[in-house]
Design an enzyme around this catalytic site. Structure first.
Site, PDB file in Angstrom:
ATOM      1  N   ASP A   9     -38.583 128.684  80.227  1.00 25.05           N
ATOM      2  CA  ASP A   9     -38.415 128.357  78.820  1.00 25.05           C
ATOM      3  C   ASP A   9     -36.981 128.748  78.448  1.00 25.05           C
ATOM      4  OD1 ASP A   9     -39.035 127.818  76.079  1.00 25.05           O
ATOM      5  OD2 ASP A   9     -39.203 129.989  75.801  1.00 25.05           O
ATOM      6  N   ASP A  11     -35.430 129.275  74.672  1.00 23.11           N
ATOM      7  CA  ASP A  11     -35.265 130.217  73.560  1.00 23.11           C
ATOM      8  C   ASP A  11     -36.156 131.448  73.751  1.00 23.11           C
ATOM      9  OD1 ASP A  11     -33.476 128.459  72.313  1.00 23.11           O
ATOM     10  OD2 ASP A  11     -35.094 127.407  71.284  1.00 23.11           O
TER      11      ASP A  11
HETATM   12 MG   LIG Z   1     -39.408 130.610  73.899  1.00 19.68          MG
END
Ligand SMILES: [Mg+2]
Ligand SMILES: [Zn+2]
Length: 178
Positions: A9, A11
Site C-alpha cells: 500500500d 499512504d
Molecule cells: Mg494506507
C-alpha cells in the site's frame, strides 16, 4: 519463505498519510526507512508493486497530473537509493462506485499479479499495508499479509486485532526480515 514479490500500500506505509489526503508531490513525504527498505529489496531481486486507493481523484482534490508527480517523486526517491518500483496500480473511484479495484476488492492486486506475469507465486509474495482493507485484499487473492503501525495501522491493530504479523513500520519489518 523466499520473498520474490512485494505488494505495498502507499499512504501510511511508504509515505505519511493525512486525513486531508495527500494531494501533491510537495505533500508526499516518505516515512523514515521506507524508501531504503524498498531499494534494498529491489536490489535483491524482489519485484515491487504498489496498490493504492486514490479516491481523492474522484473527489476532485487533485488531478492525475498531481498523482503522476507524486509517483515520480516516489520512484525517483527509490532510484536514488539504487532500487526501482516495478508497477503502480491505483483506483480512482469513490467507495460508493462499487468498482472492483478499490481495496478491499482484489482488482488492484490482480492488476499487479498480471503485470508480474509468470514470476508470480502466491507463497513467495507478501502484501504490506496499514488498513484492514489492505489485509482483506491480500486475503482475497490468497497471499500472506503484514500490518504496519504507521498511518492508520495502529488503529487497524486496535479495531480489528488482525491475525497477521504486525511491525512498527515498513523499515522495521525490513530490518528484521530482509
Ligand atoms: Mg494506507
Ligand atoms: Zn476502483
Amino acid at each position: 519463505m523466499a520473498l520474490r514479490t512485494l505488494f505495498l500500500d502507499r499512504d501510511g506505509v511508504i509515505n505519511h498519510d493525512s486525513p486531508d489526503y495527500i494531494k501533491s508531490a510537495a505533500e508526499w513525504q516518505p516515512l523514515p526507512g521506507a524508501l531504503e527498505a524498498i531499494a534494498t529489496l529491489s536490489q535483491q531481486g524482489v519485484w515491487i508493486g504498489i496498490a493504492t486507493n486514490q479516491s481523492g481523484l474522484a473527489r476532485g482534490l487533485f488531478t492525475s497530473v498531481d498523482l503522476d508527480q507524486m509517483h515520480l517523486k516516489m520512484r525517483q526517491g527509490v532510484e536514488a537509493l539504487g532500487g526501482r518500483i516495478d508497477a503502480i496500480a491505483h483506483c480512482f473511484h469513490l467507495p460508493d462506485d462499487c468498482c472492483r479495484c478499490r481495496k478491499p476488492e482484489p482488482g488492484l492486486l490482480e492488476q499487479l499479479i498480471r503485470q508480474r506475469g509468470e514470476g508470480f507465486v502466491s507463497h513467495e509474495t507478501l502484501m504490506i499495508g496499514d488498513s484492514y482493507k489492505d489485509l482483506q485484499a491480500a486475503q482475497a487473492v490468497g497471499i500472506p499479509a503484514v500490518l504496519v503501525r504507521t498511518g492508520k495501522g495502529a488503529n487497524t491493530e486496535r479495531d480489528h486485532a488482525p491475525t497477521v504479523p504486525v511491525y512498527d513500520s515498513l523499515g522495521h519489518w525490513a530490518e528484521l526480515n530482509v
